[in-house]
Each structure stands twice: as C-alpha cells, then as structure tokens.
Write a protein that holds these residues in place. Structure first.
Motif, PDB file in Angstrom:
ATOM      1  N   ALA A 152     -18.954  23.204 -57.226  1.00  0.00           N
ATOM      2  CA  ALA A 152     -17.889  22.456 -57.885  1.00  0.00           C
ATOM      3  C   ALA A 152     -16.916  21.946 -56.814  1.00  0.00           C
ATOM      4  O   ALA A 152     -16.611  22.666 -55.856  1.00  0.00           O
ATOM      5  CB  ALA A 152     -17.157  23.358 -58.874  1.00  0.00           C
ATOM      6  N   ALA A 153     -16.436  20.725 -57.001  1.00  0.00           N
ATOM      7  CA  ALA A 153     -15.570  20.099 -55.995  1.00  0.00           C
ATOM      8  C   ALA A 153     -14.329  20.934 -55.652  1.00  0.00           C
ATOM      9  O   ALA A 153     -13.979  21.052 -54.465  1.00  0.00           O
ATOM     10  CB  ALA A 153     -15.168  18.699 -56.454  1.00  0.00           C
ATOM     11  N   PRO A 154     -13.632  21.534 -56.638  1.00  0.00           N
ATOM     12  CA  PRO A 154     -12.415  22.290 -56.269  1.00  0.00           C
ATOM     13  C   PRO A 154     -12.703  23.463 -55.335  1.00  0.00           C
ATOM     14  O   PRO A 154     -11.820  23.890 -54.587  1.00  0.00           O
ATOM     15  CB  PRO A 154     -11.901  22.799 -57.622  1.00  0.00           C
ATOM     16  N   VAL A 155     -13.935  23.969 -55.376  1.00  0.00           N
ATOM     17  CA  VAL A 155     -14.277  25.118 -54.527  1.00  0.00           C
ATOM     18  C   VAL A 155     -14.328  24.719 -53.056  1.00  0.00           C
ATOM     19  O   VAL A 155     -13.985  25.507 -52.172  1.00  0.00           O
ATOM     20  CB  VAL A 155     -15.646  25.712 -54.964  1.00  0.00           C
ATOM     21  N   ILE A 156     -14.754  23.469 -52.779  1.00  0.00           N
ATOM     22  CA  ILE A 156     -14.920  23.076 -51.374  1.00  0.00           C
ATOM     23  C   ILE A 156     -13.766  22.241 -50.837  1.00  0.00           C
ATOM     24  O   ILE A 156     -13.742  21.947 -49.640  1.00  0.00           O
ATOM     25  CB  ILE A 156     -16.257  22.328 -51.136  1.00  0.00           C
ATOM     26  N   ALA A 157     -12.807  21.880 -51.685  1.00  0.00           N
ATOM     27  CA  ALA A 157     -11.700  21.051 -51.198  1.00  0.00           C
ATOM     28  C   ALA A 157     -10.989  21.675 -49.986  1.00  0.00           C
ATOM     29  O   ALA A 157     -10.738  20.974 -48.990  1.00  0.00           O
ATOM     30  CB  ALA A 157     -10.716  20.775 -52.332  1.00  0.00           C
ATOM     31  N   PRO A 158     -10.687  22.972 -50.018  1.00  0.00           N
ATOM     32  CA  PRO A 158     -10.031  23.555 -48.833  1.00  0.00           C
ATOM     33  C   PRO A 158     -10.919  23.489 -47.584  1.00  0.00           C
ATOM     34  O   PRO A 158     -10.411  23.350 -46.467  1.00  0.00           O
ATOM     35  CB  PRO A 158      -9.790  25.024 -49.237  1.00  0.00           C
ATOM     36  N   LEU A 159     -12.229  23.580 -47.783  1.00  0.00           N
ATOM     37  CA  LEU A 159     -13.143  23.525 -46.640  1.00  0.00           C
ATOM     38  C   LEU A 159     -13.181  22.118 -46.044  1.00  0.00           C
ATOM     39  O   LEU A 159     -13.294  21.943 -44.835  1.00  0.00           O
ATOM     40  CB  LEU A 159     -14.550  23.952 -47.071  1.00  0.00           C
ATOM     41  N   ILE A 160     -13.060  21.110 -46.908  1.00  0.00           N
ATOM     42  CA  ILE A 160     -12.983  19.718 -46.430  1.00  0.00           C
ATOM     43  C   ILE A 160     -11.700  19.547 -45.612  1.00  0.00           C
ATOM     44  O   ILE A 160     -11.712  18.959 -44.522  1.00  0.00           O
ATOM     45  CB  ILE A 160     -12.973  18.727 -47.619  1.00  0.00           C
ATOM     46  N   ALA A 161     -10.599  20.060 -46.140  1.00  0.00           N
ATOM     47  CA  ALA A 161      -9.318  19.933 -45.438  1.00  0.00           C
ATOM     48  C   ALA A 161      -9.377  20.628 -44.078  1.00  0.00           C
ATOM     49  O   ALA A 161      -8.910  20.088 -43.064  1.00  0.00           O
ATOM     50  CB  ALA A 161      -8.193  20.517 -46.291  1.00  0.00           C
ATOM     51  N   LEU A 162      -9.962  21.817 -44.048  1.00  0.00           N
ATOM     52  CA  LEU A 162     -10.080  22.558 -42.782  1.00  0.00           C
ATOM     53  C   LEU A 162     -10.972  21.795 -41.802  1.00  0.00           C
ATOM     54  O   LEU A 162     -10.670  21.714 -40.601  1.00  0.00           O
ATOM     55  CB  LEU A 162     -10.657  23.949 -43.042  1.00  0.00           C
ATOM     56  N   SER A 163     -12.041  21.225 -42.300  1.00  0.00           N
ATOM     57  CA  SER A 163     -12.957  20.477 -41.430  1.00  0.00           C
ATOM     58  C   SER A 163     -12.285  19.231 -40.872  1.00  0.00           C
ATOM     59  O   SER A 163     -12.444  18.900 -39.691  1.00  0.00           O
ATOM     60  CB  SER A 163     -14.223  20.087 -42.194  1.00  0.00           C
ATOM     61  N   LEU A 164     -11.529  18.528 -41.731  1.00  0.00           N
ATOM     62  CA  LEU A 164     -10.830  17.329 -41.258  1.00  0.00           C
ATOM     63  C   LEU A 164      -9.750  17.709 -40.239  1.00  0.00           C
ATOM     64  O   LEU A 164      -9.555  17.005 -39.242  1.00  0.00           O
ATOM     65  CB  LEU A 164     -10.214  16.580 -42.447  1.00  0.00           C
ATOM     66  N   ALA A 165      -9.097  18.832 -40.478  1.00  0.00           N
ATOM     67  CA  ALA A 165      -8.067  19.278 -39.519  1.00  0.00           C
ATOM     68  C   ALA A 165      -8.702  19.635 -38.177  1.00  0.00           C
ATOM     69  O   ALA A 165      -8.103  19.422 -37.115  1.00  0.00           O
ATOM     70  CB  ALA A 165      -7.316  20.477 -40.095  1.00  0.00           C
ATOM     71  N   SER A 166      -9.921  20.171 -38.238  1.00  0.00           N
ATOM     72  CA  SER A 166     -10.571  20.598 -36.990  1.00  0.00           C
ATOM     73  C   SER A 166     -11.083  19.419 -36.169  1.00  0.00           C
ATOM     74  O   SER A 166     -11.363  19.566 -34.983  1.00  0.00           O
ATOM     75  CB  SER A 166     -11.731  21.550 -37.299  1.00  0.00           C
TER      76      SER A 166
END
Lengths: 158, 218
Positions: A119-133
């Motif tokens: 589900a999209a809400p589950v991975i949203a923080p991982l997307i944010a962390l990846s973009l920050a990295s």
C-alpha cells in the motif's frame, strides 16, 4: 520537464523528511538525529517490531521481504530515470509545478506501490528517505551516476 | 460502569479475501471519523489487496453467536496510515460508519485501572466470536520498536491470536486507552511451537500500545 523536481532535490535534503505527516516524521527525525543513515532508518521502519513481544495476529502479515528496500530503490530509479512503465505518472507529476514535497512523495509512492505489492502509505516514508539520501543533485546527473543495473524498458523520457 | 452495549457496532474482525474465502487476521474498531478504523499494523500488513472488515449480524453482545454460521458481511478497506514503530494502522472503508469514540491513552490508565477489551480470540482457527475480557492495568511500560520507545500497558489477562488490534477501553467511562498488540515473550517468541501454540505466550502479561499514537494518523 524535470526542472521543478530538480529544484526540490537541490534544496535541503532534510526537507523531504520534514514535510512528512507528523506521525511518520517524528520517529524518522529522531533516528536520524541518533546518527543512523537514511538506509538504516528505512530498515528500522521496515523491520520495526516491539521488543520481546509475541504478536497476536491470526495470520502472518503480507509483504516485507528482506530485499524489499533494494527493490523499492530499483523502482524509484526506474521512475526517476525514465522507465516507460512510469511515463504517465511521471508526466502527471512533473506537470504539477508548485506542489510540495509531500505531494511528490505521495505521487511516487502511489505509482511504485503496485509493482511492490504494498500500500502506498506504507512506503511513503521510504520514498522520502530515499529522496533525501540522493543529496543535492539534479535528476539527470543522479541517473547518470547510477549503475546500469536496472533494465529500463525505455530511455530518453527524461 | 460504562454501557458497552453498542460495541457490536464498533469492533470488527479484519480479514483477507483469497481463493478459499476470507481468512481472519485480527481485530479492528471504528474511529470517530467516517469510514476510519484502527488495528495493529502487523494485522493489516503492508499490502491492502483483499483486505476487508468482517461483521456478523449482532444486535448486542448478549446474543448467542452461532459458531456454526459462517455467514459474514465484508467491507473492503485500504490502508490509510501505517505506523510500524507503534504497531498501529488506520484503515479506510467507503462507508459512512463512525462512532463517538473518546480517544485517550496510557497516561489515562494508571496501574489498577479497570479495563474492558473486545476482540476475536482464536481467529487463527477461523473462530469469529466477538468476546469481552475484563482486566486491570498491571503495569505501564516503555517498549522499544525499531529504536523508538513507545508507551504500553500491561494487561493482567491472557490473550490469543486474533486479538491483536482489539480496543482497550476504561471500564468506567469507555475511553479508549490502548490497542492490543501481543504478549510478553522473550525474544519475541516463535522458538517453540506445541500444537501451534508458543508456550512462552501462555501467561497473563498482555501488551497494549497506548492509543494516543492514533491521534496523528487520521
């Protein structure tokens, strides 16, 4: 087309985390402040489980495999670097100039989630962390720096 | 004491539809916003494909629940928010259902506070019986998950698979103080299984995470 996203990437990376919903932002910022890397925080998000606690679900929950973060990064790379399967979503996202980071993160999560069976809400923080990295770099420069370990179904869409 | 007569319209089983029908996964409850329900994040998992809420036709909890009747109503839900650090998830159904739930937390449940929980024990065997358990707060503890400490309540009662996601109310006024997530087990259990039961879980030290963490999720 990617100029707007470039402007976000070239800004302060911590803003990707800062603009997440509070319930996601607070634990991630705490772990980053504790000295964990973006990848380590992402793994904590994926593997979090109350210590010394046996869970009383009636089934084993779906999803979350060991290679999940690697797979997510491959999909993120495919999205950002012009894979044809994401063309429609990319065009939609990059056409929405002026939207905040939360919108960008959410839009990417919604696009990628079906390929990861989550589900999209589950991975949203991982997307944010990846973009920050990714750090302060343009999309084209970042894509050019990536190992060619993702077979893009089409190039030249950037 | 609070009148929990309406709880049959508040607490539901969570299930996942598949080729063999619906497999029960745990318990969930309605929140004070239309179409929003809460459960444990490990009950919802990470994928909401086939995720449903299950209900029986019950008018009150004193009714005899026919254990041979497999007829249930199901409502598709999607994951609206997931917080694995606090083991909580908010589910969204396209129905206008909501309650006047009063959201509190572990801070409002000192040791000795009388509590009432409602859920579906033994759902791992397909049993779907909405069951009330009354107990009291045995302790308040901080438990670390993924490097994040969270407030938990120790319930002096034994719980079983299927009860994760059960709401924990104060018996005196019906305020929600916790969400059941499991029981104490050294190392998280799973090392030994006798007839599908981990002996490490056969005790009266059940863990519920503070409901306060739900506030920011919907």
């Amino acid at each position: 087309m990617a100029a707007y996203l470039d402007s976000l990437l070239l800004d302060e990376p911590a803003k990707w985390i800062a603009e997440l919903p509070e319930y996601q932002r607070e634990p991630l910022e705490k772990l980053l402040k504790d000295g964990l890397s973006h990848d380590q925080v992402a793994q904590q998000w994926l593997s979090a489980s109350a210590e010394n606690t046996y869970r009383f679900a009636a089934t084993n929950p779906a999803g979350k495999k060991d290679a999940f973060l690697d797979n997510l990064k491959k999909e993120l790379r495919a999205f950002l670097c012009g894979d044809r399967k994401y063309r429609k979503e990319r065009d939609g996202l990059f056409g929405e100039k002026g939207q905040g980071r939360a919108f960008v993160v959410s839009a990417i999560a919604v696009a990628i989630a079906p390929y990861l069976n989550v589900a999209a809400p589950v991975i949203a923080p991982l997307i944010a962390l990846s973009l920050a990295s990714i750090g302060k770099i343009t999309i084209n420069a970042w894509c050019g720096s990536q190992k060619d370990d993702v077979e893009l179904s089409s190039r030249g869409d950037r | 004491m609070f009148d929990f007569g309406g709880v049959v319209n508040v607490v539901f089983a969570v299930g996942r539809t598949g080729p063999a029908g619906v497999q029960l996964a745990g318990s969930a409850f309605s929140l004070n916003k239309a179409g929003c329900f809460a459960t444990a994040s490990h009950v919802a998992g990470t994928d909401d494909a086939g995720l449903v809420l299950c209900a029986r036709k019950l008018t009150n909890l004193n009714e005899y629940q026919d254990t041979s009747d497999s007829t249930i109503q199901v409502f598709p839900v999607r994951i609206l928010a997931s917080d694995p650090f606090h083991d909580l998830a908010v589910l969204k159904a396209e129905i206008p259902h909501q309650t006047s739930l009063a959201l509190a937390g572990a801070d409002d449940a000192p040791v000795g506070t009388q509590l009432s929980s409602f859920g579906f024990p033994h759902a791992d065997h397909g049993r779907m019986v909405l069951t009330r358990q009354d107990t009291e707060v045995g302790a308040r503890v901080l438990i670390t998950s993924g490097g994040i400490k969270a407030k938990h309540i120790v319930l002096n009662i034994q719980a079983r698979p299927g009860q994760s996601g059960s709401p924990i109310f104060r018996s005196v006024d019906g305020k929600l103080v916790g969400v059941l997530v499991g029981s104490y087990a050294p190392g998280g259990g799973g090392g030994i299984s006798l007839g599908g039961i981990d002996p490490h879980t056969l005790h009266q030290t059940t863990h519920a995470v503070s409901a306060e963490y739900l506030r920011k999720m919907y």
